[in-house]
Scaffold this motif. Structure first.
Motif, PDB file in Angstrom:
ATOM      1  N   ARG A  93      37.568 -81.742 -38.557  1.00 34.81           N
ATOM      2  CA  ARG A  93      36.671 -80.584 -38.581  1.00 34.81           C
ATOM      3  C   ARG A  93      35.252 -81.099 -38.401  1.00 34.81           C
ATOM      4  N   LEU A  94      34.547 -80.601 -37.410  1.00 39.24           N
ATOM      5  CA  LEU A  94      33.196 -81.056 -37.099  1.00 39.24           C
ATOM      6  C   LEU A  94      32.172 -80.152 -37.782  1.00 39.24           C
ATOM      7  N   GLY A  95      31.955 -80.359 -39.071  1.00 43.52           N
ATOM      8  CA  GLY A  95      30.997 -79.555 -39.822  1.00 43.52           C
ATOM      9  C   GLY A  95      31.325 -78.078 -39.711  1.00 43.52           C
ATOM     10  N   GLU A  96      30.350 -77.300 -39.267  1.00 44.02           N
ATOM     11  CA  GLU A  96      30.560 -75.871 -39.054  1.00 44.02           C
ATOM     12  C   GLU A  96      31.073 -75.594 -37.643  1.00 44.02           C
ATOM     13  N   GLY A  97      31.267 -76.641 -36.861  1.00 46.54           N
ATOM     14  CA  GLY A  97      31.709 -76.492 -35.486  1.00 46.54           C
ATOM     15  C   GLY A  97      33.223 -76.472 -35.373  1.00 46.54           C
ATOM     16  N   PRO A  98      33.722 -76.760 -34.183  1.00 43.37           N
ATOM     17  CA  PRO A  98      35.157 -76.704 -33.929  1.00 43.37           C
ATOM     18  C   PRO A  98      35.923 -77.837 -34.605  1.00 43.37           C
ATOM     19  N   LEU A 127      28.647 -81.178 -29.677  1.00 44.88           N
ATOM     20  CA  LEU A 127      29.868 -80.453 -29.996  1.00 44.88           C
ATOM     21  C   LEU A 127      30.464 -79.876 -28.727  1.00 44.88           C
ATOM     22  N   PRO A 128      31.797 -79.858 -28.631  1.00 44.79           N
ATOM     23  CA  PRO A 128      32.407 -79.221 -27.469  1.00 44.79           C
ATOM     24  C   PRO A 128      32.225 -77.708 -27.532  1.00 44.79           C
ATOM     25  N   TYR A 129      32.176 -77.090 -26.375  1.00 44.33           N
ATOM     26  CA  TYR A 129      32.109 -75.638 -26.293  1.00 44.33           C
ATOM     27  C   TYR A 129      33.526 -75.109 -26.462  1.00 44.33           C
ATOM     28  N   ASP A 130      33.771 -74.378 -27.543  1.00 43.82           N
ATOM     29  CA  ASP A 130      35.135 -73.966 -27.871  1.00 43.82           C
ATOM     30  C   ASP A 130      35.435 -72.506 -27.542  1.00 43.82           C
ATOM     31  N   GLN A 131      34.559 -71.859 -26.770  1.00 50.25           N
ATOM     32  CA  GLN A 131      34.763 -70.448 -26.420  1.00 50.25           C
ATOM     33  C   GLN A 131      35.035 -70.238 -24.929  1.00 50.25           C
ATOM     34  N   ASP A 132      35.304 -71.308 -24.201  1.00 51.50           N
ATOM     35  CA  ASP A 132      35.606 -71.198 -22.779  1.00 51.50           C
ATOM     36  C   ASP A 132      36.899 -70.410 -22.577  1.00 51.50           C
ATOM     37  N   ARG A 133      36.952 -69.604 -21.557  1.00 50.51           N
ATOM     38  CA  ARG A 133      38.130 -68.765 -21.294  1.00 50.51           C
ATOM     39  C   ARG A 133      39.415 -69.583 -21.182  1.00 50.51           C
TER      40      ARG A 133
END
Length: 135
Positions: A120-125, A7-13
């Motif tokens: 939508r990737l499951g519970e991810g982004p 999954l991609p990291y979706d909290q990067d600044r």
């Protein structure tokens, strides 16, 4: 698709705004409010004019196919082959090129009109994906 262990990291600044908009079904890109230059990858600083007055802009969600490649050998259990990776130039800002994935080996042509859809990737982004217009 399986459990989506990649999954991609979706909290990067610098990219969190992109993923937040995608979760709302919107496609955005970063641009400089001073010189109007599109910034990709997104950044708070404009390398074109040196300014710091940048913001997310809504995109129409359309583009043209820049290039693509078909993956024939499965490299991860969540992504059965064949699948095709596409690179799409945004109509709003052709200097912004975004990637997407299509199942199988679709017939494609350079410059082909493409449109966004959101996966939508499951519970991810949520990821913006691309498909040929009309499909």
């Amino acid at each position: 698709m399986g459990a989506h262990s990649i999954l991609p990291y979706d909290q990067d600044r610098e990219t969190a705004g992109f993923f937040a908009a995608a979760a709302e079904g919107r496609l955005v890109y970063r641009a400089c409010n001073d010189c109007n230059h599109a910034l990709h990858p997104p950044t708070d600083h404009c390398p074109h004019c040196g300014g710091w007055n940048t913001a997310w802009r809504d995109a129409k969600g359309t583009g043209s196919l820049h290039t693509w490649t078909t993956v024939m050998h499965q490299i991860h259990p969540d992504y059965p082959a064949p699948y095709t990776l596409v690179v799409v130039e945004l109509d709003d800002a052709p200097e912004v090129r975004l990637m997407g994935r299509l199942d199988g080996e679709p017939e494609l042509a350079a410059g082909q009109p493409m449109e966004v859809w959101f996966e939508r990737l499951g519970e991810g982004p949520t990821l913006p994906q691309w498909k040929p217009v009309g499909n």
